[in-house]
Design a protein around this motif. Structure first.
Motif, PDB file in Angstrom:
ATOM      1  N   ALA A 139       0.832  -1.206   0.000  1.00 24.06           N
ATOM      2  CA  ALA A 139       0.000   0.000   0.000  1.00 24.06           C
ATOM      3  C   ALA A 139       0.864   1.252   0.000  1.00 24.06           C
ATOM      4  CB  ALA A 139      -0.927  -0.003   1.221  1.00 24.06           C
ATOM      5  N   GLY A 140       0.606   2.116  -0.950  1.00 22.24           N
ATOM      6  CA  GLY A 140       1.348   3.368  -1.056  1.00 22.24           C
ATOM      7  C   GLY A 140       2.625   3.281  -1.855  1.00 22.24           C
ATOM      8  N   THR A 141       3.044   2.078  -2.261  1.00 23.59           N
ATOM      9  CA  THR A 141       4.310   1.944  -2.993  1.00 23.59           C
ATOM     10  C   THR A 141       4.153   1.181  -4.305  1.00 23.59           C
ATOM     11  OG1 THR A 141       4.886  -0.089  -1.796  1.00 23.59           O
ATOM     12  CG2 THR A 141       5.647   2.001  -0.860  1.00 23.59           C
ATOM     13  N   ILE A 142       3.350   0.131  -4.325  1.00 26.57           N
ATOM     14  CA  ILE A 142       3.257  -0.723  -5.500  1.00 26.57           C
ATOM     15  C   ILE A 142       2.433  -0.035  -6.589  1.00 26.57           C
ATOM     16  CG2 ILE A 142       1.181  -1.957  -4.749  1.00 26.57           C
ATOM     17  CD1 ILE A 142       2.430  -4.514  -5.864  1.00 26.57           C
ATOM     18  N   THR A 143       2.767  -0.297  -7.849  1.00 28.89           N
ATOM     19  CA  THR A 143       2.006   0.277  -8.953  1.00 28.89           C
ATOM     20  C   THR A 143       0.715  -0.513  -9.155  1.00 28.89           C
ATOM     21  OG1 THR A 143       3.026  -1.118 -10.657  1.00 28.89           O
ATOM     22  CG2 THR A 143       4.173   0.921 -10.069  1.00 28.89           C
ATOM     23  N   ALA A 144      -0.254   0.131  -9.779  1.00 34.05           N
ATOM     24  CA  ALA A 144      -1.532  -0.534 -10.041  1.00 34.05           C
ATOM     25  C   ALA A 144      -1.337  -1.739 -10.948  1.00 34.05           C
ATOM     26  CB  ALA A 144      -2.518   0.454 -10.659  1.00 34.05           C
TER      27      ALA A 144
END
Length: 467
Positions: A139-144
């Motif tokens: 959450a908050g770091t990984i791309t969609a």
């Protein structure tokens, strides 16, 4: 066993003999043959379809989930050679859903009458916590694109929410008879162990080198043996004469050693010692039986020493020297990367869908493996995942640690499996190991307070014999 596992429930089986057939050793032997024969001819799909047909048939014929669960395990082993399976090959197997889904729907609705309402088990909330941690990973770091990739979605759901649903489903239709469930699961895992032994023999003949064959699936075989071996020894302690079971357990240990996996070898050596202690603790008529079995074991050791003494020690040392606990795949670098990712993103990690092509080229349907469960959890889910998995681990330990030899044997299986997962990440494989752990610990729930449960009909009934 009575005609029906659920004697007072007229809808416990489609016909009276179904339970007897599907819960007999012959059904497990059929599954072994259904996988071994196609494997000998590299016809992996044939074995898979045979086992899936058996799974679907079991869902239709009996309320008990045990036979279909056994068939499911054999399904996963039947295609174990295809570890580099592509998306096209995966979707080629999707046709099996035309068999399984109608059978599952039939099972749910046909056996609904008399099915008890679900009661939360001790493992429900730990699994729920893991499910939430998996969804929050990255959450908050990984791309969609990474988060919603097919491998990421598969592992997040099937290690989490889907596994929770499987837990509820299996618990509702697992017999209550603790001893019966334990014996059936032990027999199933012994069947899996037998299948792997046959597969090693087939691989040995196919290679024709005179050396123990190398197969990539040795890690998965090691995981299964670590789980099966303590339960094999437990069955020996419950039989009138336990030597055949103990010898088969030693065969399982030997295949792990010969496969060259030092991690699995170290884990199974420790679990063998613990299993032996449980064996001695669990048998009855200890003096007479231990004397007879001890004499037989001594005769066996003398025979083996006479055969291998000349160069046995040097050969054994050479075997261990040729092993690599990290399997020579640069795992040390992956561990370092995982720790670094955990330190950089301490709360939720980098996510299950994290990709780093420079460090590791992924196969289809693969996530970024750090090859260590603690590292995988810390890197992928951060502190949230660490707390959830620790919660689940402690709950499992508490469930298994009781004065019952089956519970202790399952606990030993789990600890050996978990220890090996520290360098192999086997428990991050939802199918089959995630489901297998769920079912094993559900079986331990049957050892707790089991008063008759209220059914939807308002009657009260225990599973198995309807008492």
């Amino acid at each position: 066993m009575t005609t029906s596992l659920f004697a007072r429930d007229k809808k416990s089986a489609l016909f009276p003999a179904a339970d007897r057939i599907l819960h007999s050793p012959l059904f497990i032997l059929f599954l072994v043959c259904a996988c071994a024969v196609p494997y000998a001819f590299s016809a992996y799909a044939a074995g898979f379809w045979l086992c899936c047909a058996a799974l679907s048939l079991a869902l239709v014929l009996t309320r008990s989930i045990l036979p279909s669960f056994a068939a499911f395990l054999f399904c996963t082993v039947s295609v174990i050679e295809q570890y580099k399976i592509t998306y096209e090959e995966i979707f080629g197997y999707a046709g099996v859903l035309a068999l399984v889904i109608p059978a599952l729907v039939f099972h749910i609705f046909y056996y609904a009458k008399g099915r008890r309402g679900y009661t939360l088990t001790r493992m429900f909330f730990p699994q729920l916590a893991v499910s939430v941690a998996l969804l929050l990973g990255g959450a908050g770091t990984i791309t969609a694109a990474e988060y919603f990739s097919l491998p990421s979605i598969y592992y997040m759901l099937f290690l989490g929410i889907v596994l929770l649903a499987i837990m509820v489903f299996c618990d509702c239709d697992m017999p209550f008879n603790f001893d019966f469930v334990g014996r059936y699961l032990a027999r199933t895992l012994m069947g899996i162990a037998l299948l792997f032994c046959i597969m090693w023999i087939i691989a040995f003949v196919h290679d024709g080198t005179g050396q123990f064959p190398y197969r990539q699936w040795k890690n998965n075989a090691g995981n299964f043996m670590l789980i099966a071996m303590p339960l094999t020894v437990w069955r020996g302690s419950k039989s009138r004469f336990g030597v055949p079971y103990v010898l088969f357990a030693l065969v399982q240990v030997s295949t792990v050693i010969l496969s060259g996996s030092r991690g699995a070898t170290l884990a199974i050596a420790v679990t063998l010692i613990l299993s032996a202690a449980v064996y001695v603790y669990g048998i009855k008529d200890k003096k007479a039986r231990l004397a007879a079995e001890g004499a037989l074991a001594l005769a066996l050791l003398i025979t083996l020493a006479a055969i291998f003494l000349s160069d046995g020690a040097s050969r054994l040392i050479s075997l261990f020297e040729s092993m690599d606990i990290f399997d020579g795949n640069g795992r040390e670098e992956l561990y370092f990367l995982g720790v670094q990712n955990a330190l950089d993103y301490p709360l939720f990690g980098v996510g299950i869908g994290y990709i780093n092509e420079e460090a590791w080229q992924l196969n289809d349907m693969a996530i970024f493996w750090y090859h260590s469960t603690p590292v995988q959890v810390a890197a992928s889910m951060g502190a949230a995942g660490g707390a959830a998995y620790l919660y689940q681990f402690i709950a499992r330990i508490r469930l298994g640690f009781r004065r019952n030899t089956y519970c202790l044997s399952v606990l030993i299986s789990f600890l050996g499996f978990a220890a090996y997962s520290c360098i192999n990440t086997g428990d991050f494989t939802p199918l089959p190991f995630g489901v297998l752990m769920v079912v094993l610990f559900l079986s331990l729930e049957r050892n707790l307070d089991l008063p008759a449960r209220k059914l939807f009909s308002g009657r009260r009934m225990d599973f198995v014999r309807g008492k």
